[in-house]
Design a protein around this motif. Structure first.
Motif, PDB file in Angstrom:
ATOM      1  N   VAL A 180      -5.582  -0.918  -6.674  1.00 27.27           N
ATOM      2  CA  VAL A 180      -4.875   0.065  -5.733  1.00 27.27           C
ATOM      3  C   VAL A 180      -6.046   0.388  -4.446  1.00 27.27           C
ATOM      4  O   VAL A 180      -5.669   0.155  -3.279  1.00 27.27           O
ATOM      5  N   ILE A 217      -2.312  -3.197   6.308  1.00 27.35           N
ATOM      6  CA  ILE A 217      -1.949  -1.909   5.613  1.00 27.35           C
ATOM      7  C   ILE A 217      -0.992  -0.882   5.972  1.00 27.35           C
ATOM      8  O   ILE A 217      -0.200  -0.732   5.409  1.00 27.35           O
ATOM      9  N   ASP A 218      -0.874  -0.944   7.364  1.00 28.71           N
ATOM     10  CA  ASP A 218       0.074  -0.105   7.934  1.00 28.71           C
ATOM     11  C   ASP A 218       1.617  -1.054   8.378  1.00 28.71           C
ATOM     12  O   ASP A 218       1.145  -1.841   8.954  1.00 28.71           O
ATOM     13  N   HIS A 258       2.297   2.307  -3.277  1.00 28.10           N
ATOM     14  CA  HIS A 258       1.104   2.926  -4.094  1.00 28.10           C
ATOM     15  C   HIS A 258       0.729   4.250  -3.653  1.00 28.10           C
ATOM     16  O   HIS A 258       0.503   5.312  -4.605  1.00 28.10           O
ATOM     17  N   LEU A 259       0.762   4.765  -2.348  1.00 29.39           N
ATOM     18  CA  LEU A 259       0.233   5.961  -1.741  1.00 29.39           C
ATOM     19  C   LEU A 259       1.678   6.940  -2.242  1.00 29.39           C
ATOM     20  O   LEU A 259       1.190   7.947  -2.321  1.00 29.39           O
ATOM     21  N   THR A 262      -5.040  -0.609  -0.856  1.00 29.36           N
ATOM     22  CA  THR A 262      -5.146   0.207   0.384  1.00 29.36           C
ATOM     23  C   THR A 262      -6.121   0.203   1.232  1.00 29.36           C
ATOM     24  O   THR A 262      -5.932   1.036   2.499  1.00 29.36           O
ATOM     25  N   PRO A 277       0.841  -0.984  -0.121  1.00 23.63           N
ATOM     26  CA  PRO A 277       0.207   0.152  -0.057  1.00 23.63           C
ATOM     27  C   PRO A 277       0.818   1.252   0.183  1.00 23.63           C
ATOM     28  O   PRO A 277       0.552   2.169  -0.685  1.00 23.63           O
ATOM     29  N   GLU A 278       1.875   1.477   0.925  1.00 21.81           N
ATOM     30  CA  GLU A 278       2.635   2.558   0.825  1.00 21.81           C
ATOM     31  C   GLU A 278       3.427   2.874  -0.377  1.00 21.81           C
ATOM     32  O   GLU A 278       3.669   4.036  -0.652  1.00 21.81           O
TER      33      GLU A 278
END
Length: 181
Positions: A83, A112-113, A46-47, A87, A43-44
């Motif tokens: 995505v 996620i985190d 992508h973000l 996310t 996720p990170e």
């Protein structure tokens, strides 16, 4: 930089060239370039575009999930849908094919985190060892640890052209595992 839904199929830009036309002297990426295979990007990544060891752990858990179930945990018809699923942490397929205790180990690796994932790959592997220790000794087949190591070995063999799993001991007598590519 925005990425369109058809980014994966659109032709890429002409590779940059350094002064004098030597493509090997040019930078490999440009600012804002998305680098990676989207279903395996944490996720990170992508973000924020940032990746580290926790991102690698997430990607490994995606690959293990897919190898065990035949389906990726996060799916989307388009890049945006994929995505959004990644996310949001929305695991859409395969959970029923994995024993609950193993699913819990992999799901933590897919958090996620990054702070909610295993503190290290060694900690994840230690948890697999604990699952193996709880297993019925009369059960046939490989341990989870062995099975996932074999899956990783096969993946690396296909992608990197070969790998070798070494087992040994640390100086304190504890078990050591090394995957050499």
């Amino acid at each position: 930089q925005a990425v369109s839904d058809d980014a994966a199929t659109a032709p890429g830009p002409t590779p940059p060239r350094a002064a004098g036309g030597d493509p090997l002297a040019a930078p490999l990426t440009r600012t804002g370039t998305l680098l990676g295979t989207p279903p395996y990007m944490a996720p990170e990544a992508h973000l924020r575009g940032a990746s580290d060891a926790a991102s690698d752990q997430w990607s490994l858990c995606v690959a293990w999930w897919e190898a065990l179930t035949g389906a990726r945990p996060f799916v989307g018809r388009t890049y945006r849908d994929l995505v959004a699923a990644i996310t949001a942490g929305t695991i859409s397929r395969g959970r029923e094919a994995i024993p609950p205790a193993l699913a819990a180990v992999l799901e933590r690796g897919l958090a996620i985190d990054p702070a909610d994932r295993w503190p290290s790959l060694a900690a994840l592997l230690d948890q697999l060892d604990q699952l193996d220790a709880q297993r019925d000794p009369a059960a046939a087949g490989h341990s989870w640890h062995e099975l996932l190591a074999l899956l990783a070995h096969e993946f690396l063999h296909r992608v990197a052209g070969g790998s070798e799993i070494l087992r040994g001991s640390n100086s304190d007598g504890s078990s050591a595992r090394t995957l050499r590519i």
